[in-house]
Enzyme design. Structure first.
Site, short mmCIF file in Angstrom:
data_model
loop_
_atom_site.label_atom_id
_atom_site.label_comp_id
_atom_site.label_asym_id
_atom_site.label_seq_id
_atom_site.Cartn_x
_atom_site.Cartn_y
_atom_site.Cartn_z
N LYS A 20 0.98 -1.28 0.12
CA LYS A 20 -0.03 0.24 0.03
C LYS A 20 0.98 1.23 -0.02
O LYS A 20 1.96 1.38 0.47
CB LYS A 20 -0.98 -0.06 1.47
CG LYS A 20 -0.35 -0.05 2.71
CD LYS A 20 0.24 1.06 3.06
CE LYS A 20 0.84 0.99 4.37
NZ LYS A 20 1.70 2.31 5.11
N ASP A 154 -1.72 -2.47 9.97
CA ASP A 154 -1.95 -2.68 8.17
C ASP A 154 -2.52 -3.85 7.66
O ASP A 154 -2.98 -3.60 6.49
CB ASP A 154 -0.57 -2.18 7.49
CG ASP A 154 -0.03 -0.82 7.65
OD1 ASP A 154 -0.98 0.21 8.00
OD2 ASP A 154 1.12 -0.40 7.75
#
Length: 320
Positions: A20, A154
């Site tokens: 990401k 995350d």
């Protein structure tokens, strides 16, 4: 156990999960529990980790790194024991699965280690999905996301993918309806940065300046508007990362990388998360490919990617 053959039959489930980029990252003050509240926009990009989970007759969890990895495995520091986040994910799945077996996890590393892109989190998300399938656990995506949150802020996003707003510690996710593609060049390094050390550096910088940060409560709507329309020019004006100056303080060469990128056609650049990966925004895929080529001629490790892309998903399921 194969009833016909009377012997164990191994099965391998292979899952890929994306890294990401933090398109925005607002960081609050140091909390009494030692953490920081954040408000961030996550974008899953087309640089993937893969985990192949293979059932074994021998109890326990083992981990290895695949030679298909694009990272230099001799230089990366990836634990192959219970400290590996994928190993922790498999252990959690074993606890909640009625038919858990031993499992070997082979990880193909492509996302930089300690690079601010959630590579270890992608491994964990991939492992949750792979073990769920391998052991026929039958958990819903919501149940897997709950387990993912136990592993780190995350991990739930790598399971979800796409675009999302993260609040709290980053784990309170709200999917954002932003399907238009944006194109980036990621510049990776041969070193990592410790996320806790980057946060501590930010705290020290703020203290020295006498700055008290506000508690973040949301993200700039202009960021989501730009992502929904795929308007790179508009997005370039609202990129923000509160950790960037701390990352540059620890790794001053990042300032040069941002400057080189922008002087060669990037319309904006940002350190991703806690760094040291730099994400350079471009107008389109052609511009991204051209910029990546230019930066490689400078001796930088650069790769063109796009986002958003889906979260963790099974790519194969075979009996051996």
């Amino acid at each position: 156990m194969s009833a016909a053959a009377g012997r164990f039959t191994a099965r391998t489930v292979r899952v890929k999960a994306p890294g990401k980029v933090n398109v925005s990252l607002d960081v609050g003050p140091l909390r009494s529990d030692g953490y920081h509240s954040v408000a961030s926009v996550y974008l899953a990009v087309s640089l993937y980790e893969e985990v192949a989970a293979t059932s074994t007759e021998t109890p326990g969890i083992t981990v290895s790194l695949s030679r298909d990895s694009t990272l230099d495995l001799d230089s990366v520091d990836v634990p192959l024991d219970g400290n590996n986040l994928a190993c922790k994910a498999a252990a959690i799945m074993a606890d909640v699965s009625e038919h858990a077996t031993g499992v070997h996890l082979e990880i193909t590393k492509r996302v930089p280690v300690a690079g601010g892109m959630g590579g270890g989190s992608a491994d964990a998300a991939a492992t949750l999905l792979a073990c769920d399938a391998l052991w026929n656990s039958g958990l819903s995506r919501e149940e897997l996301a709950h387990l993912a949150a136990e592993l780190g802020a995350d991990v739930p996003f790598s399971l979800l993918g796409g675009t999302a707003v993260g609040l709290g510690l980053g784990d309170k996710l709200s999917p954002a309806l932003a399907k238009a593609q944006t194109h980036w060049v990621l510049v990776t390094t041969d070193y990592g940065l410790s996320t806790p050390e980057v946060y501590r550096t930010l705290d020290r910088l703020r203290e020295a300046e006498g700055v008290t940060a506000a508690e973040p409560t949301g993200v700039d709507p202009a960021i989501l508007t730009a992502l929904r329309s795929g308007d790179a020019e508009a997005l370039s004006r609202v990129l923000v990362n509160d950790l960037q100056r701390a990352s540059i303080k620890l790794a001053p060469s990042l300032r040069d990388t941002l400057g080189i990128g922008e002087s060669h056609g990037a319309i904006a650049g940002i350190v991703s998360g806690s760094g040291p990966t730099v994400a350079l925004l471009t107008d389109d895929s052609v511009a991204a490919d051209g910029l990546a080529g230019d930066l490689r001629r400078y001796g930088l490790d650069a790769i063109a990617v796009h986002g958003p892309v889906p979260g963790a998903r099974i790519v194969s399921d075979t009996h051996i």
